[in-house]
Design a protein around this motif. Structure first.
Motif, mmCIF file in Angstrom:
data_model
loop_
_atom_site.group_PDB
_atom_site.id
_atom_site.type_symbol
_atom_site.label_atom_id
_atom_site.label_comp_id
_atom_site.label_asym_id
_atom_site.label_seq_id
_atom_site.Cartn_x
_atom_site.Cartn_y
_atom_site.Cartn_z
ATOM 1 N N MET A 195 14.813 -49.826 59.304
ATOM 2 C CA MET A 195 13.527 -50.611 59.124
ATOM 3 C C MET A 195 13.602 -52.042 58.283
ATOM 4 N N ALA A 196 14.480 -52.273 57.582
ATOM 5 C CA ALA A 196 14.624 -53.219 56.893
ATOM 6 C C ALA A 196 15.592 -54.349 57.580
ATOM 7 N N THR A 197 16.023 -53.965 58.690
ATOM 8 C CA THR A 197 16.721 -54.931 59.467
ATOM 9 C C THR A 197 16.472 -55.074 60.777
ATOM 10 N N ARG A 198 15.621 -54.355 61.062
ATOM 11 C CA ARG A 198 14.990 -54.412 62.515
ATOM 12 C C ARG A 198 13.433 -54.453 62.515
ATOM 13 N N ARG A 199 12.903 -54.842 63.932
ATOM 14 C CA ARG A 199 11.522 -54.715 63.899
ATOM 15 C C ARG A 199 11.085 -53.616 64.893
ATOM 16 N N TYR A 200 10.376 -52.878 64.222
ATOM 17 C CA TYR A 200 9.989 -51.534 65.060
ATOM 18 C C TYR A 200 8.567 -51.347 65.405
ATOM 19 N N GLY A 201 8.243 -51.027 66.627
ATOM 20 C CA GLY A 201 6.573 -50.691 66.787
ATOM 21 C C GLY A 201 6.353 -49.311 67.136
ATOM 22 N N PHE A 202 5.527 -48.843 66.809
ATOM 23 C CA PHE A 202 5.235 -47.311 66.475
ATOM 24 C C PHE A 202 3.871 -46.952 67.706
ATOM 25 N N VAL A 203 4.180 -46.010 68.434
ATOM 26 C CA VAL A 203 3.141 -45.700 69.298
ATOM 27 C C VAL A 203 2.903 -44.071 69.267
ATOM 28 N N TRP A 204 1.870 -43.601 69.598
ATOM 29 C CA TRP A 204 1.988 -42.241 70.066
ATOM 30 C C TRP A 204 1.415 -42.118 71.547
ATOM 31 N N GLU A 205 1.836 -40.950 72.486
ATOM 32 C CA GLU A 205 1.390 -40.908 73.833
ATOM 33 C C GLU A 205 1.054 -39.373 74.030
ATOM 34 N N THR A 206 0.044 -39.135 74.852
ATOM 35 C CA THR A 206 -0.305 -37.671 75.394
ATOM 36 C C THR A 206 -0.977 -37.866 76.549
ATOM 37 N N THR A 207 -0.787 -36.811 77.170
ATOM 38 C CA THR A 207 -1.566 -36.569 78.615
ATOM 39 C C THR A 207 -2.660 -35.779 78.456
ATOM 40 N N ILE A 208 -2.686 -34.599 77.888
ATOM 41 C CA ILE A 208 -3.597 -33.602 77.746
ATOM 42 C C ILE A 208 -4.673 -33.506 76.431
ATOM 43 N N LEU A 209 -4.147 -34.146 75.418
ATOM 44 C CA LEU A 209 -4.789 -34.295 74.102
ATOM 45 C C LEU A 209 -5.499 -35.550 73.879
ATOM 46 N N GLY A 210 -6.698 -35.487 73.042
ATOM 47 C CA GLY A 210 -7.475 -36.406 72.876
ATOM 48 C C GLY A 210 -6.982 -37.402 71.535
ATOM 49 N N SER A 211 -7.471 -38.675 71.374
ATOM 50 C CA SER A 211 -7.024 -39.413 70.246
ATOM 51 C C SER A 211 -7.634 -38.717 68.957
ATOM 52 N N ASP A 212 -8.773 -38.112 69.076
ATOM 53 C CA ASP A 212 -8.959 -37.380 67.884
ATOM 54 C C ASP A 212 -7.945 -36.555 67.267
ATOM 55 N N THR A 213 -7.399 -35.836 68.178
ATOM 56 C CA THR A 213 -6.465 -34.823 67.832
ATOM 57 C C THR A 213 -5.236 -35.484 66.847
ATOM 58 N N PHE A 214 -4.937 -36.763 67.505
ATOM 59 C CA PHE A 214 -3.807 -37.451 66.787
ATOM 60 C C PHE A 214 -4.424 -37.882 65.649
ATOM 61 N N VAL A 215 -5.480 -38.638 65.478
ATOM 62 C CA VAL A 215 -6.104 -39.065 64.414
ATOM 63 C C VAL A 215 -6.196 -38.090 63.203
ATOM 64 N N SER A 216 -6.676 -36.872 63.456
ATOM 65 C CA SER A 216 -6.898 -35.829 62.403
ATOM 66 C C SER A 216 -5.290 -35.536 61.827
ATOM 67 N N LEU A 217 -4.493 -34.969 63.069
ATOM 68 C CA LEU A 217 -2.900 -34.684 62.648
ATOM 69 C C LEU A 217 -2.121 -36.083 61.986
ATOM 70 N N THR A 218 -2.301 -37.143 61.943
ATOM 71 C CA THR A 218 -1.736 -38.077 61.400
ATOM 72 C C THR A 218 -2.429 -38.228 59.919
ATOM 73 N N ARG A 219 -3.585 -38.087 59.845
ATOM 74 C CA ARG A 219 -4.358 -38.261 58.608
ATOM 75 C C ARG A 219 -3.836 -36.921 57.736
ATOM 76 N N GLY A 220 -3.925 -35.834 58.448
ATOM 77 C CA GLY A 220 -3.505 -34.470 57.706
ATOM 78 C C GLY A 220 -2.135 -34.733 57.159
ATOM 79 N N LEU A 221 -1.311 -35.081 57.999
ATOM 80 C CA LEU A 221 0.302 -35.146 57.414
ATOM 81 C C LEU A 221 0.397 -36.157 56.280
ATOM 82 N N GLY A 222 -0.467 -37.182 56.480
ATOM 83 C CA GLY A 222 -0.457 -38.163 55.462
ATOM 84 C C GLY A 222 -1.044 -38.061 54.293
#
Length: 459
Positions: A195-222
């Motif tokens: 991470m200190a020597t390369r530029r990374y972009g971050f995404v999340w992808e889904t087909t059947i789950l909604g964005s609210d699920t990923f928001v809750s999961l990300t906030r909960g894990l963090g």
């Protein structure tokens, strides 16, 4: 060779017991005598006997080789853990050409670790044992790297010894959790460097789950990492990352901090805590280790090591092979000079004229006299010992074994091969047999009376 620890002494004692269970009783007459002379309770005498046999038969050296093999095996596994951890980091982040799917990356870093962690905890809590494959692999590699035939009973003896206090789980747990901790630390280090020597972009992808699920999961894990100072993406950043990797620098840093924080909190910290817990339990528990003196293998030794009445006489058969004489007592532990003879007939006038500071121990011609003298020499070892032998007799295995046992009780020993009585000639072949036998025992001999050496310590 390094000194034995209390655990090593118990370990060797168990190994000797297992060896005797599989191969029959060892030639232990001298070991029993020395154990009785050492005093103490039954456990002390059992250990004294076993350690003497282990030293004589090479098991102590085998233990040294086994421990060297264990260290090499652990170093090899540690190197493998470091390389594996680095591989996890490269697999999670890639080469920076494509955006990083944060949950795929998180699964690569923690998925297998969490599955095995839950399996290990379940085994300890519910099955009462650790079934860690890495720990068993370590024990197997340790035995293979020892490369010593005498080490065959060491691994089973260690397992049986530790099972009595259920210490297996804590020793293997320290090994397994420590290796996983090393792998995760390696992954964290490589990930931070990338991470200190390369530029990374971050995404999340889904087909059947909604964005609210990923928001809750990300906030909960963090949530917990945020308490430790790690950054967590805002809700807007999380929703925006579902479409494409954000080019905003703050978003990249927030996702990078979140990924590192989740790895530290849910990967590294649990392994660190479990490694410390297992080590503390192992360190405390091994102090309470002791022999099970009620085991049938030790109960049989009670009468021989702590007899209700002293029996005289040697009833054991001669040993299958002779062992070279080991170093006797140190000079500071011995004193005086002693002359004795073995099975002389009336044709040899005995004893010869002796200096005042030399003691005559007489002629050993019975089992009772041998046992009595050996007991005395064990308690009061002489600084110099001369053993007179009649070379007209054949140097049978029993005589050489007795000479070796006597020599081990003295700081320095010489064998005096007496001249033939007047009118007789010694058989040259028989004298050669004596020389070969004494060479096997690594003892010096002389045809002339060594009384000057016996008196003063030099010729």
């Amino acid at each position: 060779m390094t000194a034995l620890t209390p655990l090593d002494e118990l370990w060797l004692t168990e190994a000797v017991r297992l060896r005797e269970e599989h191969a029959g009783l060892l030639d232990d007459e001298e070991a029993n005598r020395r154990a009785r002379a050492s005093g103490g309770d039954l456990q002390t005498r059992i250990k004294h006997r076993a350690l003497w046999l282990a030293e004589r038969d090479g098991m102590r050296k085998a233990l040294h080789h086994w421990k060297q093999g264990a260290r090499l095996a652990l170093i090899g596994l540690a190197v493998f853990a470091v390389v594996s951890g680095a591989g996890l980091a490269f697999a999670a982040l890639g080469d920076g050409q494509a955006p990083v799917n944060v949950f795929w990356a998180l699964g690569s870093l923690l998925g297998f670790n969490l599955i095995l962690l839950m399996s290990w905890i379940s085994g300890v809590l519910f099955a009462g044992k650790s079934t860690a494959g890495l720990g068993r692999l370590w024990l197997w590699l340790s035995e293979k790297l020892a490369r010593d035939a005498q080490a065959a009973q060491l691994a089973p003896a260690l397992i049986l010894l530790l099972q009595r206090k259920r210490l297996n789980r804590w020793l293997l747990g320290t090994c397994v959790n420590g290796l996983w901790l090393l792998a995760l630390l390696s992954a964290l280090t490589i990930m931070v460097l990338l991470m200190a020597t390369r530029r990374y972009g971050f995404v999340w992808e889904t087909t059947i789950l909604g964005s609210d699920t990923f928001v809750s999961l990300t906030r909960g894990l963090g949530a917990i990492p945020s308490l430790l100072g790690f950054s967590v993406p805002t809700e807007a950043m999380i929703r925006a990352s579902g479409d494409s990797a954000l080019s905003i620098e703050n978003a990249r840093q927030a996702w990078a901090g979140w990924l590192v924080g989740v790895l530290v909190v849910f990967g590294i910290l649990p392994r660190l805590i479990l490694t410390a817990l297992c080590y503390v339990r192992w360190h405390v528990g091994r102090r309470a280790l002791a022999l099970d003196v009620n085991h049938p293998g030790y109960v049989e030794l009670r009468e021989r090591l702590m007899p209700s009445s002293e029996r005289l006489g040697i009833n054991d058969a001669a040993p299958a092979q002779l062992h070279a004489v080991q170093t006797g007592p140190a000079a500071s532990q011995s004193q005086g000079a002693l002359l004795l003879a073995i099975e002389l007939d009336n044709q040899h006038p005995w004893p010869p004229a002796l200096p005042e500071n030399v003691t005559d121990a007489g002629v050993l011609d019975s089992r009772e006299s041998r046992r009595t003298l050996l007991d005395q020499l064990t308690r009061f070892p002489p600084a110099r010992l001369v053993i007179a032998c009649d070379p007209r007799r054949s140097p049978d295995r029993g005589s050489l074994a007795l000479i070796a046992e006597l020599a081990r009780c003295a700081t320095a020993t010489r064998i005096w091969l007496l001249p033939a009585p007047d009118g007789q000639i010694l058989d040259a072949d028989r004298v050669d047999d004596w020389h070969r036998g004494l060479q096997q025992l690594e003892l010096n001999w002389t045809d002339n009376a060594p009384l000057t050496w016996l008196e003063s310590g030099h010729d």
